[in-house]
Design a protein around this motif. Structure first.
Motif, PDB file in Angstrom:
ATOM      1  N   MET A   1       0.854  -1.169   0.000  1.00 48.67           N
ATOM      2  CA  MET A   1       0.000   0.000   0.000  1.00 48.67           C
ATOM      3  C   MET A   1       0.903   1.236   0.000  1.00 48.67           C
ATOM      4  O   MET A   1       1.708   1.421   0.893  1.00 48.67           O
ATOM      5  CB  MET A   1      -0.882  -0.026   1.247  1.00 48.67           C
ATOM      6  CG  MET A   1      -1.956   0.975   1.235  1.00 48.67           C
ATOM      7  SD  MET A   1      -3.237   0.701   2.443  1.00 48.67           S
ATOM      8  CE  MET A   1      -2.345   0.363   3.923  1.00 48.67           C
ATOM      9  N   THR A   2       0.744   2.055  -1.015  1.00 50.71           N
ATOM     10  CA  THR A   2       1.560   3.261  -1.123  1.00 50.71           C
ATOM     11  C   THR A   2       0.722   4.492  -0.807  1.00 50.71           C
ATOM     12  O   THR A   2      -0.505   4.435  -0.790  1.00 50.71           O
ATOM     13  CB  THR A   2       2.162   3.393  -2.541  1.00 50.71           C
ATOM     14  OG1 THR A   2       1.104   3.450  -3.484  1.00 50.71           O
ATOM     15  CG2 THR A   2       3.066   2.227  -2.873  1.00 50.71           C
ATOM     16  N   THR A   3       1.408   5.594  -0.579  1.00 51.03           N
ATOM     17  CA  THR A   3       0.749   6.834  -0.186  1.00 51.03           C
ATOM     18  C   THR A   3       0.664   7.782  -1.366  1.00 51.03           C
ATOM     19  O   THR A   3       1.618   7.925  -2.136  1.00 51.03           O
ATOM     20  CB  THR A   3       1.545   7.502   0.953  1.00 51.03           C
ATOM     21  OG1 THR A   3       1.685   6.576   2.018  1.00 51.03           O
ATOM     22  CG2 THR A   3       0.823   8.720   1.474  1.00 51.03           C
ATOM     23  N   LEU A   4      -0.471   8.426  -1.504  1.00 54.41           N
ATOM     24  CA  LEU A   4      -0.647   9.452  -2.534  1.00 54.41           C
ATOM     25  C   LEU A   4       0.103  10.704  -2.115  1.00 54.41           C
ATOM     26  O   LEU A   4       0.014  11.139  -0.965  1.00 54.41           O
ATOM     27  CB  LEU A   4      -2.121   9.800  -2.709  1.00 54.41           C
ATOM     28  CG  LEU A   4      -3.050   8.718  -3.218  1.00 54.41           C
ATOM     29  CD1 LEU A   4      -4.484   9.229  -3.217  1.00 54.41           C
ATOM     30  CD2 LEU A   4      -2.667   8.285  -4.597  1.00 54.41           C
ATOM     31  N   THR A   5       0.825  11.297  -3.043  1.00 51.52           N
ATOM     32  CA  THR A   5       1.555  12.523  -2.727  1.00 51.52           C
ATOM     33  C   THR A   5       1.266  13.636  -3.728  1.00 51.52           C
ATOM     34  O   THR A   5       1.450  14.806  -3.407  1.00 51.52           O
ATOM     35  CB  THR A   5       3.077  12.267  -2.714  1.00 51.52           C
ATOM     36  OG1 THR A   5       3.464  11.700  -3.960  1.00 51.52           O
ATOM     37  CG2 THR A   5       3.456  11.327  -1.581  1.00 51.52           C
ATOM     38  N   ASP A  35      -3.173  -2.289 -12.271  1.00 49.90           N
ATOM     39  CA  ASP A  35      -2.325  -2.537 -11.111  1.00 49.90           C
ATOM     40  C   ASP A  35      -3.220  -2.789  -9.902  1.00 49.90           C
ATOM     41  O   ASP A  35      -4.039  -1.942  -9.556  1.00 49.90           O
ATOM     42  CB  ASP A  35      -1.432  -1.319 -10.860  1.00 49.90           C
ATOM     43  CG  ASP A  35      -0.444  -1.529  -9.732  1.00 49.90           C
ATOM     44  OD1 ASP A  35      -0.291  -2.676  -9.282  1.00 49.90           O
ATOM     45  OD2 ASP A  35       0.170  -0.534  -9.299  1.00 49.90           O
ATOM     46  N   PRO A  36      -3.090  -3.944  -9.224  1.00 50.00           N
ATOM     47  CA  PRO A  36      -3.977  -4.250  -8.103  1.00 50.00           C
ATOM     48  C   PRO A  36      -3.610  -3.543  -6.793  1.00 50.00           C
ATOM     49  O   PRO A  36      -4.305  -3.706  -5.796  1.00 50.00           O
ATOM     50  CB  PRO A  36      -3.845  -5.768  -7.949  1.00 50.00           C
ATOM     51  CG  PRO A  36      -2.469  -6.057  -8.429  1.00 50.00           C
ATOM     52  CD  PRO A  36      -2.211  -5.070  -9.542  1.00 50.00           C
ATOM     53  N   ALA A  37      -2.543  -2.756  -6.783  1.00 48.66           N
ATOM     54  CA  ALA A  37      -2.109  -2.099  -5.549  1.00 48.66           C
ATOM     55  C   ALA A  37      -3.101  -1.029  -5.114  1.00 48.66           C
ATOM     56  O   ALA A  37      -3.682  -0.317  -5.936  1.00 48.66           O
ATOM     57  CB  ALA A  37      -0.731  -1.475  -5.740  1.00 48.66           C
ATOM     58  N   MET A  38      -3.286  -0.933  -3.792  1.00 50.85           N
ATOM     59  CA  MET A  38      -4.129   0.116  -3.230  1.00 50.85           C
ATOM     60  C   MET A  38      -3.233   1.286  -2.843  1.00 50.85           C
ATOM     61  O   MET A  38      -2.132   1.086  -2.334  1.00 50.85           O
ATOM     62  CB  MET A  38      -4.850  -0.396  -1.978  1.00 50.85           C
ATOM     63  CG  MET A  38      -5.909  -1.393  -2.258  1.00 50.85           C
ATOM     64  SD  MET A  38      -6.770  -1.865  -0.759  1.00 50.85           S
ATOM     65  CE  MET A  38      -5.700  -3.151  -0.184  1.00 50.85           C
ATOM     66  N   ARG A  39      -3.735   2.495  -3.073  1.00 45.32           N
ATOM     67  CA  ARG A  39      -3.013   3.686  -2.643  1.00 45.32           C
ATOM     68  C   ARG A  39      -3.922   4.470  -1.700  1.00 45.32           C
ATOM     69  O   ARG A  39      -5.140   4.438  -1.844  1.00 45.32           O
ATOM     70  CB  ARG A  39      -2.602   4.548  -3.833  1.00 45.32           C
ATOM     71  CG  ARG A  39      -1.674   3.827  -4.777  1.00 45.32           C
ATOM     72  CD  ARG A  39      -1.054   4.717  -5.826  1.00 45.32           C
ATOM     73  NE  ARG A  39      -2.017   5.519  -6.543  1.00 45.32           N
ATOM     74  CZ  ARG A  39      -1.690   6.394  -7.494  1.00 45.32           C
ATOM     75  NH1 ARG A  39      -0.438   6.568  -7.834  1.00 45.32           N
ATOM     76  NH2 ARG A  39      -2.617   7.095  -8.108  1.00 45.32           N
ATOM     77  N   ILE A  40      -3.296   5.166  -0.752  1.00 43.71           N
ATOM     78  CA  ILE A  40      -4.068   5.899   0.259  1.00 43.71           C
ATOM     79  C   ILE A  40      -3.488   7.304   0.410  1.00 43.71           C
ATOM     80  O   ILE A  40      -2.283   7.499   0.323  1.00 43.71           O
ATOM     81  CB  ILE A  40      -4.064   5.146   1.617  1.00 43.71           C
ATOM     82  CG1 ILE A  40      -4.874   5.855   2.672  1.00 43.71           C
ATOM     83  CG2 ILE A  40      -2.659   4.917   2.118  1.00 43.71           C
ATOM     84  CD1 ILE A  40      -6.327   5.610   2.600  1.00 43.71           C
ATOM     85  N   GLY A  73     -10.140  -2.948   1.667  1.00 43.47           N
ATOM     86  CA  GLY A  73      -9.970  -1.933   0.636  1.00 43.47           C
ATOM     87  C   GLY A  73     -10.295  -2.428  -0.758  1.00 43.47           C
ATOM     88  O   GLY A  73     -10.379  -3.630  -1.011  1.00 43.47           O
ATOM     89  N   VAL A  74     -10.464  -1.495  -1.663  1.00 39.10           N
ATOM     90  CA  VAL A  74     -10.769  -1.806  -3.061  1.00 39.10           C
ATOM     91  C   VAL A  74      -9.453  -1.955  -3.806  1.00 39.10           C
ATOM     92  O   VAL A  74      -8.643  -1.020  -3.843  1.00 39.10           O
ATOM     93  CB  VAL A  74     -11.634  -0.686  -3.682  1.00 39.10           C
ATOM     94  CG1 VAL A  74     -11.945  -1.000  -5.131  1.00 39.10           C
ATOM     95  CG2 VAL A  74     -12.904  -0.485  -2.878  1.00 39.10           C
ATOM     96  N   ARG A  75      -9.232  -3.107  -4.403  1.00 38.69           N
ATOM     97  CA  ARG A  75      -7.992  -3.370  -5.151  1.00 38.69           C
ATOM     98  C   ARG A  75      -7.930  -2.488  -6.396  1.00 38.69           C
ATOM     99  O   ARG A  75      -8.931  -2.286  -7.082  1.00 38.69           O
ATOM    100  CB  ARG A  75      -7.928  -4.834  -5.574  1.00 38.69           C
ATOM    101  CG  ARG A  75      -7.964  -5.793  -4.432  1.00 38.69           C
ATOM    102  CD  ARG A  75      -6.591  -5.994  -3.863  1.00 38.69           C
ATOM    103  NE  ARG A  75      -6.678  -6.857  -2.679  1.00 38.69           N
ATOM    104  CZ  ARG A  75      -5.989  -6.661  -1.578  1.00 38.69           C
ATOM    105  NH1 ARG A  75      -5.159  -5.653  -1.506  1.00 38.69           N
ATOM    106  NH2 ARG A  75      -6.107  -7.463  -0.563  1.00 38.69           N
TER     107      ARG A  75
END
Length: 108
Positions: A1-5, A35-40, A73-75
């Motif tokens: 899970m990566t962060t939005l910047t 890409d199935p990764a979730m970002r927050i 979370g939503v993929r």
């Protein structure tokens, strides 16, 4: 899970689905890039309080996302939590329940 910047990612998430809760508003937007990764991402405005208050709310949101987002979370989507003043005083267990409820609402 990566962060939005980047600002453009936050603006794009604003066009997605929203789920208002007492302590936050959850925005979720499917990226559609495969890409199935979730970002927050986290946003707390100056109307909520000074820097100490805003950072405390963001710390609570980061802990909240770590505990709830991996399983609910939503993929392949961007998630943004917009803080409200209630986020500072609301019990953490209730915040977890609110986020789970908001994710179920948005997933429909």
């Amino acid at each position: 899970m990566t962060t939005l910047t980047k600002r453009r990612d936050f603006l794009a998430a604003n066009g997605g689905r929203r789920a208002p809760m007492p302590a936050f508003v959850l925005l979720v937007r499917d990226r559609g890039d495969g890409d199935p990764a979730m970002r927050i991402g986290y946003t707390v405005t100056r109307k909520i309080g000074n820097a100490v208050v805003r950072n405390r709310i963001k710390r609570r949101f980061r802990a909240l996302a770590r505990s709830v987002l991996p399983m609910g979370g939503v993929r392949g989507a961007d998630h943004v939590l917009i803080g409200r003043s209630e986020a500072l005083v609301r019990d953490f267990a209730r915040l977890e329940g609110d986020l789970a409820k908001a994710l179920r609402k948005v997933a429909r």
